[in-house]
Design a protein around this motif. Structure first.
Motif, PDB file in Angstrom:
ATOM      1  N   ALA A 155       6.747  45.224  59.250  1.00  9.11           N
ATOM      2  CA  ALA A 155       7.031  45.887  58.308  1.00  9.11           C
ATOM      3  C   ALA A 155       6.403  44.980  57.036  1.00  9.11           C
ATOM      4  CB  ALA A 155       8.383  47.220  58.495  1.00  9.11           C
ATOM      5  N   PRO A 156       6.079  45.581  56.232  1.00 13.24           N
ATOM      6  CA  PRO A 156       6.241  45.167  55.405  1.00 13.24           C
ATOM      7  C   PRO A 156       6.662  44.757  54.022  1.00 13.24           C
ATOM      8  CG  PRO A 156       4.652  46.695  54.918  1.00 13.24           C
ATOM      9  CD  PRO A 156       5.070  46.309  56.324  1.00 13.24           C
ATOM     10  N   LEU A 157       8.141  44.217  54.253  1.00 13.67           N
ATOM     11  CA  LEU A 157       9.828  44.219  53.465  1.00 13.67           C
ATOM     12  C   LEU A 157      10.039  43.445  52.298  1.00 13.67           C
ATOM     13  CD1 LEU A 157      11.729  44.920  56.305  1.00 13.67           C
ATOM     14  CD2 LEU A 157      11.087  46.349  54.919  1.00 13.67           C
ATOM     15  N   ALA A 158      10.242  43.802  51.101  1.00  6.05           N
ATOM     16  CA  ALA A 158      10.994  42.710  50.249  1.00  6.05           C
ATOM     17  C   ALA A 158      11.573  42.066  51.054  1.00  6.05           C
ATOM     18  CB  ALA A 158      11.022  42.847  48.626  1.00  6.05           C
ATOM     19  N   GLY A 159      12.635  42.468  51.432  1.00  7.29           N
ATOM     20  CA  GLY A 159      13.975  41.868  51.537  1.00  7.29           C
ATOM     21  C   GLY A 159      15.050  42.997  52.848  1.00  7.29           C
ATOM     22  N   THR A 160      15.940  41.982  53.549  1.00 11.11           N
ATOM     23  CA  THR A 160      16.143  43.102  54.908  1.00 11.11           C
ATOM     24  C   THR A 160      18.282  42.334  55.022  1.00 11.11           C
ATOM     25  OG1 THR A 160      14.402  43.302  56.470  1.00 11.11           O
ATOM     26  CG2 THR A 160      16.879  43.618  56.837  1.00 11.11           C
ATOM     27  N   VAL A 161      18.838  43.538  54.680  1.00 12.30           N
ATOM     28  CA  VAL A 161      20.143  42.842  54.348  1.00 12.30           C
ATOM     29  C   VAL A 161      20.741  43.875  56.120  1.00 12.30           C
ATOM     30  CG1 VAL A 161      21.519  42.864  52.941  1.00 12.30           C
ATOM     31  CG2 VAL A 161      20.095  42.648  51.603  1.00 12.30           C
ATOM     32  N   SER A 162      21.792  42.685  56.486  1.00  7.23           N
ATOM     33  CA  SER A 162      22.873  43.346  57.623  1.00  7.23           C
ATOM     34  C   SER A 162      24.283  43.345  57.071  1.00  7.23           C
ATOM     35  CB  SER A 162      23.105  43.124  58.749  1.00  7.23           C
ATOM     36  OG  SER A 162      23.560  43.188  59.561  1.00  7.23           O
ATOM     37  N   PHE A 163      25.033  44.274  56.495  1.00 12.07           N
ATOM     38  CA  PHE A 163      26.224  44.538  56.293  1.00 12.07           C
ATOM     39  C   PHE A 163      27.243  44.485  57.777  1.00 12.07           C
ATOM     40  CE2 PHE A 163      24.513  45.816  52.055  1.00 12.07           C
ATOM     41  CZ  PHE A 163      25.140  44.818  51.845  1.00 12.07           C
ATOM     42  N   HIS A 164      27.727  43.672  58.244  1.00 17.41           N
ATOM     43  CA  HIS A 164      28.457  43.833  59.601  1.00 17.41           C
ATOM     44  C   HIS A 164      27.958  43.934  60.493  1.00 17.41           C
ATOM     45  CE1 HIS A 164      29.962  47.649  58.107  1.00 17.41           C
ATOM     46  NE2 HIS A 164      30.486  46.432  56.785  1.00 17.41           N
ATOM     47  N   GLY A 165      26.381  43.691  61.160  1.00 18.29           N
ATOM     48  CA  GLY A 165      25.542  43.916  61.978  1.00 18.29           C
ATOM     49  C   GLY A 165      25.736  43.464  63.281  1.00 18.29           C
ATOM     50  N   ARG A 166      25.638  44.453  64.157  1.00 17.72           N
ATOM     51  CA  ARG A 166      25.968  43.468  65.294  1.00 17.72           C
ATOM     52  C   ARG A 166      24.155  42.536  65.100  1.00 17.72           C
ATOM     53  NH1 ARG A 166      25.594  46.727  70.851  1.00 17.72           N
ATOM     54  NH2 ARG A 166      25.119  45.110  71.330  1.00 17.72           N
ATOM     55  N   LEU A 167      24.336  40.979  65.184  1.00 19.73           N
ATOM     56  CA  LEU A 167      23.706  40.344  65.805  1.00 19.73           C
ATOM     57  C   LEU A 167      22.889  40.090  66.665  1.00 19.73           C
ATOM     58  CD1 LEU A 167      24.891  37.627  62.986  1.00 19.73           C
ATOM     59  CD2 LEU A 167      23.699  40.126  62.394  1.00 19.73           C
ATOM     60  N   LEU A 168      21.985  40.860  67.212  1.00 22.37           N
ATOM     61  CA  LEU A 168      20.769  40.973  68.785  1.00 22.37           C
ATOM     62  C   LEU A 168      19.624  39.153  68.980  1.00 22.37           C
ATOM     63  CD1 LEU A 168      20.288  44.745  68.931  1.00 22.37           C
ATOM     64  CD2 LEU A 168      22.270  43.608  69.331  1.00 22.37           C
ATOM     65  N   THR A 169      20.114  39.210  69.662  1.00 18.48           N
ATOM     66  CA  THR A 169      18.747  37.921  70.019  1.00 18.48           C
ATOM     67  C   THR A 169      17.995  38.450  70.955  1.00 18.48           C
ATOM     68  OG1 THR A 169      20.658  37.401  71.504  1.00 18.48           O
ATOM     69  CG2 THR A 169      20.807  36.443  69.002  1.00 18.48           C
ATOM     70  N   HIS A 170      16.508  37.479  70.737  1.00 18.35           N
ATOM     71  CA  HIS A 170      15.622  38.097  71.952  1.00 18.35           C
ATOM     72  C   HIS A 170      15.591  36.562  72.455  1.00 18.35           C
ATOM     73  CE1 HIS A 170      14.426  42.444  70.052  1.00 18.35           C
ATOM     74  NE2 HIS A 170      15.526  41.639  69.364  1.00 18.35           N
ATOM     75  N   GLU A 171      14.702  36.661  73.399  1.00 17.09           N
ATOM     76  CA  GLU A 171      15.007  35.362  74.070  1.00 17.09           C
ATOM     77  C   GLU A 171      13.110  35.911  74.622  1.00 17.09           C
ATOM     78  OE1 GLU A 171      13.869  31.921  76.278  1.00 17.09           O
ATOM     79  OE2 GLU A 171      15.438  32.725  74.699  1.00 17.09           O
TER      80      GLU A 171
END
Length: 255
Positions: A155-171
């Motif tokens: 999605a055409p985002l200027a920025g994304t901020v996570s506050f104490h979110g779970r950090l999901l990784t992808h493989e």
């Protein structure tokens, strides 16, 4: 304006509105795939030109007071703030068990999680008060995970901020489509997001060397460190992460 409880109103009052500001709010009904949703918009109507926008994604309890307070704070700074509703109109939870069960539906179906954020994004992008070229997304806890997952869609985002979110990784790694910069704020005492999870997440981001990202880890901060009135609230980490986000949004929106 929506009347907030004392603890959340005190949070809002930490941000000073500009001279002549007229911050107004409204409930915004919308839908996704037949599910009725009910968002919350706040912005300064004294600013007549299209504004940069910020989507605010709620924690696992749903769209209750807290994200509305954050939306009001952002509106005082001149943003069009939209607190999205990922769960559905009226679906709000108090208990840990109920919240975990509802959030689990989305952690187990990341396509649905991403699509619900997209539905809110589409509402915001069409609003005449918004500059659609300057939309960012932020989220708290569950909402932080959702914000980062939405960024992965391209999605055409200027920025994304996570506050104490779970950090999901992808493989395999799933960062090729991310548009805009990332700011991840997390707690150094958060058992939900231990050091290993942070390292794994950073390693995934490193698979795309040109991607702009930053991770800030606050000493002594636990999961939910920005949530006032809760045992996890960490006022120093809350203040610092808010200031960091404000500077980040100014940079990604204005260069």
């Amino acid at each position: 304006m929506t009347v907030l409880s004392a603890v959340h109103q005190q949070l809002v009052e930490t941000v000073q509105a500009g001279a002549g500001a007229r911050v107004e709010d409204r409930v915004v009904p919308y839908e996704h795939d037949g599910q009725a949703l009910e968002g919350y918009a706040a912005h300064d109507t004294a600013i007549v030109e299209p504004k940069p926008a910020v989507l605010v994604i709620h924690d696992w309890t749903g769209l209750r007071e807290y994200p509305k307070a954050r939306a009001q704070m952002l509106a005082r700074l001149g943003y069009f703030a939209f607190a999205a509703d990922l769960y559905g109109a009226g679906r709000r939870f108090d208990g840990h068990q109920e919240s975990a069960a509802e959030a689990g539906k989305y952690y187990g179906n990341l396509d649905l999680m991403r699509a619900r954020v997209r539905a809110a994004y589409d509402v915001v992008a069409k609003d005449p008060a918004v500059d659609p070229a300057r939309i960012s997304v932020i989220g708290y806890c569950f909402g932080g995970s959702a914000a980062l997952e939405f960024a992965r869609t391209g999605a055409p985002l200027a920025g994304t901020v996570s506050f104490h979110g779970r950090l999901l990784t992808h493989e395999p790694a799933d960062v090729a489509a991310i548009s805009g910069s990332l700011l991840i704020t997390t707690g150094a005492a958060d058992p939900v997001v231990p050091d290993e999870a942070i390292e794994q997440f950073q390693n995934e981001l490193r698979t795309r060397p040109e991607l702009d990202w930053q991770v800030t880890n606050y000493s002594g901060a636990q999961h939910g460190f920005t949530l006032p009135g809760t045992p996890a609230y960490h006022p120093v980490a809350d203040r610092r992460s808010w200031r960091e986000m404000v500077a980040f949004l100014e940079e990604v929106n204005n260069g």
